[in-house]
Design an enzyme around this catalytic site. Structure first.
Site, PDB file in Angstrom:
ATOM      1  N   ARG A   1      -1.075  -5.514  -8.524  1.00 49.15           N
ATOM      2  CA  ARG A   1       0.053  -6.349  -8.078  1.00 49.15           C
ATOM      3  C   ARG A   1       0.391  -7.421  -9.092  1.00 49.15           C
ATOM      4  NH1 ARG A   1      -2.658  -8.165  -2.696  1.00 49.15           N
ATOM      5  NH2 ARG A   1      -4.398  -8.064  -4.158  1.00 49.15           N
ATOM      6  N   HIS A  26       0.846  -1.212   0.000  1.00 44.00           N
ATOM      7  CA  HIS A  26       0.000   0.000   0.000  1.00 44.00           C
ATOM      8  C   HIS A  26       0.877   1.257   0.000  1.00 44.00           C
ATOM      9  CE1 HIS A  26      -3.109  -2.654   2.265  1.00 44.00           C
ATOM     10  NE2 HIS A  26      -3.554  -2.478   1.043  1.00 44.00           N
TER      11      HIS A  26
HETATM   12  N1  COA Z   1      -0.272  -3.887  -1.743  1.00 42.56           N
HETATM   13  C1  COA Z   1      -0.621  -4.787  -0.829  1.00 42.56           C
HETATM   14  N2  COA Z   1      -1.855  -5.283  -0.732  1.00 42.56           N
HETATM   15  C2  COA Z   1      -2.751  -4.831  -1.594  1.00 42.56           C
HETATM   16  C3  COA Z   1      -2.457  -3.887  -2.584  1.00 42.56           C
HETATM   17  C4  COA Z   1      -1.145  -3.403  -2.638  1.00 42.56           C
HETATM   18  N3  COA Z   1      -0.754  -2.522  -3.541  1.00 42.56           N
HETATM   19  N4  COA Z   1      -3.569  -3.677  -3.303  1.00 42.56           N
HETATM   20  C5  COA Z   1      -4.510  -4.454  -2.786  1.00 42.56           C
HETATM   21  N5  COA Z   1      -4.019  -5.144  -1.764  1.00 42.56           N
HETATM   22  C6  COA Z   1      -4.709  -6.157  -0.965  1.00 42.56           C
HETATM   23  C7  COA Z   1      -5.335  -5.626   0.283  1.00 42.56           C
HETATM   24  O1  COA Z   1      -4.411  -5.663   1.351  1.00 42.56           O
HETATM   25  C8  COA Z   1      -6.468  -6.580   0.485  1.00 42.56           C
HETATM   26  O2  COA Z   1      -5.961  -7.733   1.091  1.00 42.56           O
HETATM   27  P1  COA Z   1      -6.873  -8.748   1.930  1.00 42.56           P
HETATM   28  O3  COA Z   1      -7.998  -9.186   1.056  1.00 42.56           O
HETATM   29  O4  COA Z   1      -5.918  -9.816   2.235  1.00 42.56           O
HETATM   30  O5  COA Z   1      -7.328  -7.988   3.142  1.00 42.56           O
HETATM   31  C9  COA Z   1      -6.889  -6.967  -0.931  1.00 42.56           C
HETATM   32  O6  COA Z   1      -5.758  -6.701  -1.735  1.00 42.56           O
HETATM   33  C10 COA Z   1      -8.043  -6.160  -1.426  1.00 42.56           C
HETATM   34  O7  COA Z   1      -7.648  -4.794  -1.447  1.00 42.56           O
HETATM   35  P2  COA Z   1      -8.525  -3.545  -1.089  1.00 42.56           P
HETATM   36  O8  COA Z   1      -8.214  -2.507  -2.105  1.00 42.56           O
HETATM   37  O9  COA Z   1      -8.309  -3.181   0.344  1.00 42.56           O
HETATM   38  O10 COA Z   1      -9.929  -4.075  -1.410  1.00 42.56           O
HETATM   39  P3  COA Z   1     -11.190  -4.156  -0.616  1.00 42.56           P
HETATM   40  O11 COA Z   1     -11.894  -5.320  -1.217  1.00 42.56           O
HETATM   41  O12 COA Z   1     -10.997  -4.158   0.834  1.00 42.56           O
HETATM   42  O13 COA Z   1     -11.872  -2.776  -1.006  1.00 42.56           O
HETATM   43  C11 COA Z   1     -12.974  -1.228  -2.541  1.00 42.56           C
HETATM   44  C12 COA Z   1     -11.931  -2.317  -2.345  1.00 42.56           C
HETATM   45  C13 COA Z   1     -12.538  -0.293  -3.627  1.00 42.56           C
HETATM   46  C14 COA Z   1     -14.315  -1.848  -2.910  1.00 42.56           C
HETATM   47  C15 COA Z   1     -13.105  -0.449  -1.274  1.00 42.56           C
HETATM   48  O14 COA Z   1     -11.830   0.076  -1.014  1.00 42.56           O
HETATM   49  C16 COA Z   1     -14.144   0.618  -1.352  1.00 42.56           C
HETATM   50  O15 COA Z   1     -13.876   1.700  -1.777  1.00 42.56           O
HETATM   51  N6  COA Z   1     -15.383   0.306  -0.871  1.00 42.56           N
HETATM   52  C17 COA Z   1     -16.513   1.245  -0.869  1.00 42.56           C
HETATM   53  C18 COA Z   1     -17.737   0.654  -1.569  1.00 42.56           C
HETATM   54  C19 COA Z   1     -17.591   0.792  -3.066  1.00 42.56           C
HETATM   55  O16 COA Z   1     -17.521   1.887  -3.580  1.00 42.56           O
HETATM   56  N7  COA Z   1     -17.555  -0.366  -3.772  1.00 42.56           N
HETATM   57  C20 COA Z   1     -17.323  -0.382  -5.216  1.00 42.56           C
HETATM   58  C21 COA Z   1     -18.490  -0.015  -6.066  1.00 42.56           C
HETATM   59  S1  COA Z   1     -19.938  -0.966  -5.788  1.00 42.56           S
END
Ligand code: COA
Length: 159
Positions: A90, A17
């Site tokens: 990634r 991140h």
């Molecule tokens: N480095 C390390 N880990 C990373 C990474 C990076 N560059 N990019 C993603 N990851 C990992 C995260 O740590 C996470 O790991 P985990 O599943 O083991 O906990 C996984 O990848 C998912 O990443 P993340 O971006 O945190 O996704 P999320 O599923 O938690 O949330 C969104 C993604 C965009 C949906 C959320 O951040 C959000 O904005 N939610 C609001 C509701 C919304 O608008 N939804 C979409 C439209 S319906």
């Protein structure tokens, strides 16, 4: 003035991140790091703990602001005046999910642009759940989480 938004669960923040948000912060005027409340994910760290960790990790980046939000990312982007949604890629496996998310967000808010930034290949294996698993088994976390978050994570998983 360009404001970008980078969201995620950050449960906890990882070096992956940090890599993405450092790159993004060099390309825009203000970067909002937005902690999303994901009802599908049982949080390990409280929202306050995640925010505090992120704030410590980004303390050296004056144009970065950390926020917690409820609801849709696009709504938070609009509220914050952001014009770009930053996503880190990634591996190939991230593409399908990210493209789907990009399309949903485009339909919800056509004025916003999604920007993919490539993750440092050396960090591409890291995820928050990998960090939690390593921490649970007292593995060395120095290569997966920022130094400023180490102590809080170690304490949470103390045997
Ligand atoms: N480095 C390390 N880990 C990373 C990474 C990076 N560059 N990019 C993603 N990851 C990992 C995260 O740590 C996470 O790991 P985990 O599943 O083991 O906990 C996984 O990848 C998912 O990443 P993340 O971006 O945190 O996704 P999320 O599923 O938690 O949330 C969104 C993604 C965009 C949906 C959320 O951040 C959000 O904005 N939610 C609001 C509701 C919304 O608008 N939804 C979409 C439209 S319906």
């Amino acid at each position: 003035m360009s404001t970008w938004i980078y969201s995620g669960s950050f449960d906890p923040v990882t070096l992956g991140h940090l890599d993405i948000l450092q790159k993004a912060s060099r390309l825009c005027d203000t970067l909002i790091v937005a902690i999303a409340i994901n009802p599908d994910k049982q949080g390990c760290f409280s929202l306050e703990e995640r925010k505090a960790m992120l704030e410590r990790c980004t303390g050296q980046l004056p144009n970065v602001r950390v926020e917690v939000f409820h609801g849709l990312l696009v709504e938070q982007a609009r509220r914050s005046g952001a014009c770009v949604i930053v996503r880190g890629i990634r591996t190939y496996a991230d593409w399908e999910y990210e493209n789907q998310l990009c399309e949903v967000n485009r339909r919800l808010a056509p004025e916003l642009q999604t920007l993919y930034l490539p993750c440092d290949p050396q960090l591409s294996y890291i995820s928050s759940s990998i960090v939690r698993e390593m921490a649970r088994h007292q593995a060395d976390l120095t290569h997966v989480v920022p130094a400023q978050a180490l102590e809080a994570i170690r304490q949470r998983f103390q045997p």
